[in-house]
Design a protein around this motif. Structure first.
Motif, PDB file in Angstrom:
ATOM      1  N   ASP A  99     -32.633 -11.565 -14.728  1.00 13.37           N
ATOM      2  CA  ASP A  99     -32.028 -10.237 -14.671  1.00 13.37           C
ATOM      3  C   ASP A  99     -31.381  -9.861 -15.994  1.00 13.37           C
ATOM      4  N   GLN A 100     -30.539 -10.737 -16.500  1.00 11.49           N
ATOM      5  CA  GLN A 100     -29.749 -10.401 -17.684  1.00 11.49           C
ATOM      6  C   GLN A 100     -30.602 -10.270 -18.939  1.00 11.49           C
ATOM      7  N   VAL A 101     -31.757 -10.933 -18.962  1.00 11.30           N
ATOM      8  CA  VAL A 101     -32.702 -10.763 -20.070  1.00 11.30           C
ATOM      9  C   VAL A 101     -33.688  -9.641 -19.759  1.00 11.30           C
ATOM     10  N   GLY A 102     -34.323  -9.725 -18.604  1.00 13.24           N
ATOM     11  CA  GLY A 102     -35.415  -8.809 -18.279  1.00 13.24           C
ATOM     12  C   GLY A 102     -35.004  -7.378 -18.024  1.00 13.24           C
ATOM     13  N   ASN A 103     -33.757  -7.151 -17.673  1.00 13.93           N
ATOM     14  CA  ASN A 103     -33.315  -5.773 -17.442  1.00 13.93           C
ATOM     15  C   ASN A 103     -32.818  -5.100 -18.705  1.00 13.93           C
ATOM     16  N   ARG A 104     -32.928  -5.772 -19.837  1.00 12.28           N
ATOM     17  CA  ARG A 104     -32.704  -5.121 -21.121  1.00 12.28           C
ATOM     18  C   ARG A 104     -33.997  -4.396 -21.509  1.00 12.28           C
ATOM     19  N   MET A 105     -33.892  -3.318 -22.241  1.00 15.11           N
ATOM     20  CA  MET A 105     -35.062  -2.494 -22.543  1.00 15.11           C
ATOM     21  C   MET A 105     -36.200  -3.297 -23.170  1.00 15.11           C
ATOM     22  N   MET A 106     -35.873  -4.171 -24.126  1.00 17.78           N
ATOM     23  CA  MET A 106     -36.896  -4.938 -24.821  1.00 17.78           C
ATOM     24  C   MET A 106     -36.927  -6.394 -24.364  1.00 17.78           C
ATOM     25  N   GLY A 107     -36.242  -6.703 -23.270  1.00 16.16           N
ATOM     26  CA  GLY A 107     -36.270  -8.059 -22.734  1.00 16.16           C
ATOM     27  C   GLY A 107     -35.786  -9.096 -23.725  1.00 16.16           C
ATOM     28  N   ASP A 108     -34.843  -8.716 -24.591  1.00 22.41           N
ATOM     29  CA  ASP A 108     -34.448  -9.619 -25.665  1.00 22.41           C
ATOM     30  C   ASP A 108     -33.492 -10.699 -25.180  1.00 22.41           C
ATOM     31  N   ARG A 109     -33.810 -11.916 -25.568  1.00 23.98           N
ATOM     32  CA  ARG A 109     -32.997 -13.078 -25.248  1.00 23.98           C
ATOM     33  C   ARG A 109     -31.830 -13.196 -26.231  1.00 23.98           C
ATOM     34  N   LEU A 110     -30.929 -14.118 -25.948  1.00 17.91           N
ATOM     35  CA  LEU A 110     -29.815 -14.360 -26.863  1.00 17.91           C
ATOM     36  C   LEU A 110     -30.293 -14.801 -28.237  1.00 17.91           C
ATOM     37  N   THR A 111     -31.476 -15.390 -28.292  1.00 19.18           N
ATOM     38  CA  THR A 111     -32.035 -15.837 -29.573  1.00 19.18           C
ATOM     39  C   THR A 111     -32.079 -14.710 -30.590  1.00 19.18           C
ATOM     40  N   SER A 112     -32.345 -13.499 -30.139  1.00 14.84           N
ATOM     41  CA  SER A 112     -32.451 -12.364 -31.057  1.00 14.84           C
ATOM     42  C   SER A 112     -31.129 -11.619 -31.218  1.00 14.84           C
ATOM     43  N   LEU A 113     -30.093 -12.064 -30.497  1.00 13.27           N
ATOM     44  CA  LEU A 113     -28.812 -11.355 -30.524  1.00 13.27           C
ATOM     45  C   LEU A 113     -27.721 -12.116 -31.258  1.00 13.27           C
ATOM     46  N   ILE A 114     -27.814 -13.433 -31.290  1.00 11.40           N
ATOM     47  CA  ILE A 114     -26.769 -14.241 -31.917  1.00 11.40           C
ATOM     48  C   ILE A 114     -27.395 -15.293 -32.825  1.00 11.40           C
TER      49      ILE A 114
ATOM     50  N   ALA B  69     -48.849  -2.454 -18.253  1.00  8.88           N
ATOM     51  CA  ALA B  69     -49.792  -2.991 -19.245  1.00  8.88           C
ATOM     52  C   ALA B  69     -49.856  -4.512 -19.177  1.00  8.88           C
ATOM     53  N   VAL B  70     -51.081  -5.044 -19.280  1.00 11.48           N
ATOM     54  CA  VAL B  70     -51.273  -6.493 -19.256  1.00 11.48           C
ATOM     55  C   VAL B  70     -50.514  -7.153 -20.395  1.00 11.48           C
ATOM     56  N   GLU B  71     -50.521  -6.520 -21.578  1.00 17.31           N
ATOM     57  CA  GLU B  71     -49.873  -7.140 -22.737  1.00 17.31           C
ATOM     58  C   GLU B  71     -48.363  -7.279 -22.563  1.00 17.31           C
ATOM     59  N   THR B  72     -47.769  -6.463 -21.683  1.00 17.72           N
ATOM     60  CA  THR B  72     -46.326  -6.588 -21.446  1.00 17.72           C
ATOM     61  C   THR B  72     -46.008  -7.944 -20.822  1.00 17.72           C
ATOM     62  N   MET B  73     -46.823  -8.370 -19.871  1.00 16.46           N
ATOM     63  CA  MET B  73     -46.636  -9.695 -19.301  1.00 16.46           C
ATOM     64  C   MET B  73     -46.994 -10.777 -20.305  1.00 16.46           C
ATOM     65  N   GLU B  74     -48.079 -10.574 -21.034  1.00 11.85           N
ATOM     66  CA  GLU B  74     -48.518 -11.598 -21.979  1.00 11.85           C
ATOM     67  C   GLU B  74     -47.493 -11.835 -23.073  1.00 11.85           C
ATOM     68  N   ARG B  75     -46.787 -10.798 -23.467  1.00 11.70           N
ATOM     69  CA  ARG B  75     -45.723 -10.959 -24.466  1.00 11.70           C
ATOM     70  C   ARG B  75     -44.575 -11.792 -23.929  1.00 11.70           C
ATOM     71  N   SER B  76     -44.469 -11.864 -22.616  1.00  8.64           N
ATOM     72  CA  SER B  76     -43.354 -12.572 -21.978  1.00  8.64           C
ATOM     73  C   SER B  76     -43.630 -14.053 -21.757  1.00  8.64           C
ATOM     74  N   ARG B  77     -44.835 -14.520 -22.079  1.00  8.40           N
ATOM     75  CA  ARG B  77     -45.156 -15.938 -21.901  1.00  8.40           C
ATOM     76  C   ARG B  77     -44.421 -16.796 -22.923  1.00  8.40           C
ATOM     77  N   LEU B  78     -44.038 -17.970 -22.478  1.00  6.12           N
ATOM     78  CA  LEU B  78     -43.329 -18.888 -23.362  1.00  6.12           C
ATOM     79  C   LEU B  78     -44.220 -19.392 -24.487  1.00  6.12           C
ATOM     80  N   ASN B  79     -43.611 -19.608 -25.633  1.00  6.14           N
ATOM     81  CA  ASN B  79     -44.259 -20.323 -26.739  1.00  6.14           C
ATOM     82  C   ASN B  79     -43.797 -21.783 -26.648  1.00  6.14           C
ATOM     83  N   TRP B  80     -44.304 -22.470 -25.658  1.00  3.19           N
ATOM     84  CA  TRP B  80     -43.830 -23.802 -25.284  1.00  3.19           C
ATOM     85  C   TRP B  80     -43.917 -24.796 -26.438  1.00  3.19           C
ATOM     86  N   GLU B  81     -44.913 -24.606 -27.304  1.00  3.14           N
ATOM     87  CA  GLU B  81     -45.095 -25.555 -28.404  1.00  3.14           C
ATOM     88  C   GLU B  81     -43.944 -25.525 -29.398  1.00  3.14           C
ATOM     89  N   LYS B  82     -43.148 -24.478 -29.409  1.00  2.00           N
ATOM     90  CA  LYS B  82     -42.041 -24.367 -30.366  1.00  2.00           C
ATOM     91  C   LYS B  82     -40.951 -25.405 -30.130  1.00  2.00           C
TER      92      LYS B  82
END
Length: 609
Positions: A389-404, A476-489
């Motif tokens: 909720d706290q990530v996904g209900n932001r307009m761009m779905g931005d995590r704390l990684t991009s905020l702090i 849009a399909v790409e909206t979900m695809e953008r939300s997939r984890l980059n697990w290898e990181k």
């Protein structure tokens, strides 16, 4: 009362439908062979019938009043989606291998919330299994799966489900979920399932046609409320009580997370939450303890108080106040409900009392809010720094990684994991995932798609200037695809360092008695101002932990009155091992140590006695 189709073996199936306002009901088998079998109505409005020559996998509808076909409201499987027929499932055909499993006590849980479709490239239950060992290595011992009840299409958060008993077909269906739970239990991982008992989604919601499941007496953010206290509510209550038992019993789920219980309206003498809790408690007596965890923004301890004192008997609830207090101190955001927060003392209060607002005036709500929960156990509260909720209900779905900053991420991890509450991590936060978690759907109704798109744009219209773009298209399909984890990181540079930092904190929670003992009565939390330092002291018997969390962006000096004895440093986020420059603090503290200490910006240090 068991509802839905129940395969009895030997090509025999029992069908039960609750439809008290319908004059005539028949099972309409459509595959592999078509036939229609009338059902008989009992005095409570349940229609029953036992049908021979029915194979597992058979497809069927219920035919109402001789003309209207509708899927089973308690369908166990919808292989063709929400608009298709229901399917007979043989639950006895699956072989379980978890007979030795006895669950994990709530107070020992470390919860990891994940979304099935975006956690792996495959987006299935079985694809999660190979990642379980690494989650265990991290220190997680319970995965919380976002809702899997059948929803339209194959892209959705899960809160648009319209068949609460049917497992999403695109995730792997019934057997896929069972294989995941079985594999988790064999490795020592508990499984929590998010369920939605406050509304059903708009597309494929054929339950509306039965005329009993919803009421216009109350309104929720999603429309009419579910009928838990009006005429013909007895069958509705049974429907959801049985649903809770279904997941726990048939799928061996360890706990249910109950979505937004503040949108469940029931003014009867026994609240539906209390009835569900009572049924789950009875089930637990037959084996190991199963848990119910509520999401609520009411700050109402009645939810988790025992029935003996007028409570509902739910085992735990989320503390949104903890998240909001932490988030605003970290980011400085003050829009919406964040305007009620922003002071470090509020975070200290959350450590001491679980809720910040305990019948205090809320500027955002323009009224008094919450109640005192000091009589409730610390282990009855789940806290986090991020969730869907706290990530996904932001307009761009931005995590704390991009905020702090990176230092801020370490500080955030410590703030949650050093708390006396049950921690919840949101998938990817442990290594600083940068992919957003956006809102996405895959509806088929053009008008509904248009409405969702326009609603999303209108909701975030004021943010256009901030982001320089409109909200991503949820269809849009790409909206979900953008939300997939980059697990290898998780194996790269600072991402790996953050992962190890989480692992260290979780190890400390398990092995240091003062941290493993979840008792906020054995805790002191105070603020050192104006330095913006939170001082936390926790103890258990004669063992103590002293923590300083510096939320300032500058080096600060604090005066500390060191208690008697010797204190050994256990963790310092400023150490090079954690990506810091160097520690400014000694390895050992005692009464002879200097009384003033320097703390790095956005840092945390932990000493143990």
């Amino acid at each position: 009362m068991y509802i839905g189709s129940q395969y009895l073996g030997d090509r025999t199936c029992n069908f039960t439908l609750w439809a008290p306002l319908v004059g005539e009901v028949a099972v309409h088998l459509v595959a592999p062979a078509e036939k229609i079998i009338p059902l008989q109505k009992d005095e409570w409005g349940y229609w029953h019938g036992t049908v021979n020559n029915v194979e597992p996998g058979s497809l069927y509808f219920y035919q109402l009043d001789g003309q209207k076909d509708t899927a089973d409201p308690a369908s166990r499987s919808q292989p063709e989606g929400v608009h298709g027929p229901s399917q007979v499932v043989d639950h006895n055909s699956f072989t379980w291998n978890d007979s030795e499993w006895r669950g994990i006590p709530l107070e020992q849980m470390v919860i990891y919330e994940l979304h099935v479709a975006t956690f792996t490239p495959e987006g299935t239950f079985e694809a999660i299994i190979p990642r379980v060992p690494e989650l265990l290595e991290l220190g997680v011992n319970a995965i919380e799966i976002m809702p899997v009840a059948q929803f339209p299409g194959d892209r959705n958060w899960g809160y648009d489900g319209t068949f609460p008993y049917a497992v999403q077909n695109s995730y792997g269906g019934v057997d896929g979920l069972k294989k995941l739970v079985d594999a988790c239990h064999q490795q020592g991982m508990a499984v929590i399932l998010d369920v939605v008992y406050n509304h059903l989604g708009p597309e494929g919601n054929y339950i509306w046609g039965f005329g009993t499941y919803f009421t216009d007496h109350y309104k929720t953010p999603w429309g009419s409320a579910i009928n838990f206290d009006g005429p013909y509510s007895d069958g509705v209550r049974n429907y959801f009580v049985q649903n809770a038992l279904y997941w726990l019993e048939t799928f061996h789920i360890d706990a249910l997370r109950l979505d937004a219980v503040h949108a469940i309206y029931d003014f009867g003498a026994k609240h539906i939450l209390a009835e569900i809790a009572e049924a789950v408690a009875q089930l637990s007596q037959q084996g190991y303890k199963r848990y119910l965890i509520a999401e609520s923004d009411l700050n109402d301890p009645r939810i988790i108080r025992p029935p003996q004192v007028g409570g509902y008997g739910i085992d735990a609830q989320w503390s949104d106040d903890f998240h909001h207090a932490l988030h605003t101190v970290l980011t400085g955001e003050n829009q919406g409900y964040y305007q009620d927060f922003g002071q470090l003392e509020q975070l200290a209060k959350a450590y001491r009392h679980s809720f910040v607002y305990a019948w205090d005036y809320s500027p955002h709500r323009h009224r008094y809010h919450g109640n005192d929960a000091s009589d409730c156990l610390s282990q009855q509260f789940v806290v986090c720094s991020q969730n869907h909720d706290q990530v996904g209900n932001r307009m761009m779905g931005d995590r704390l990684t991009s905020l702090i900053s990176f230092e801020g991420l370490k500080l955030t991890a410590a703030a949650v994991l050093l708390s006396p509450y049950v921690p919840l991590l949101f998938m990817g936060e442990e290594y600083g995932e940068t992919a957003p978690f956006l809102y996405f759907v895959s509806h088929s109704d053009p008008d509904l798609i248009k409405g969702v798109r326009e609603g999303r744009k209108a909701e975030f219209a004021a943010f256009f200037e901030i982001y320089g773009q409109e909200a991503p298209d949820p269809q849009a399909v790409e909206t979900m695809e953008r939300s997939r984890l980059n697990w290898e990181k998780r194996h790269e540079g600072k991402n790996r360092m953050l992962w190890l930092f989480y692992q260290k904190l979780l190890e400390m929670r398990r092995t240091i008695p003062a941290l493993a003992n979840l008792d906020r009565n054995n805790l002191e939390a105070s603020v050192i101002e104006p330095e913006k330092v939170l001082q936390l002291r926790r103890w258990c018997d004669n063992k103590q932990v002293l923590c300083w969390l510096n939320f300032s962006s500058e080096v600060v000096k604090i005066k500390a009155n060191i208690l008697s004895g010797t204190w050994k440093k256990q963790l310092d986020s400023a150490d090079p091992a954690w990506g810091g420059d160097h520690s400014l603090l000694p390895e050992i503290l005692n009464s002879e140590s200097q009384s003033a200490f320097a703390l790095h910006p956005e840092s945390v240090v932990v000493y143990c006695q």
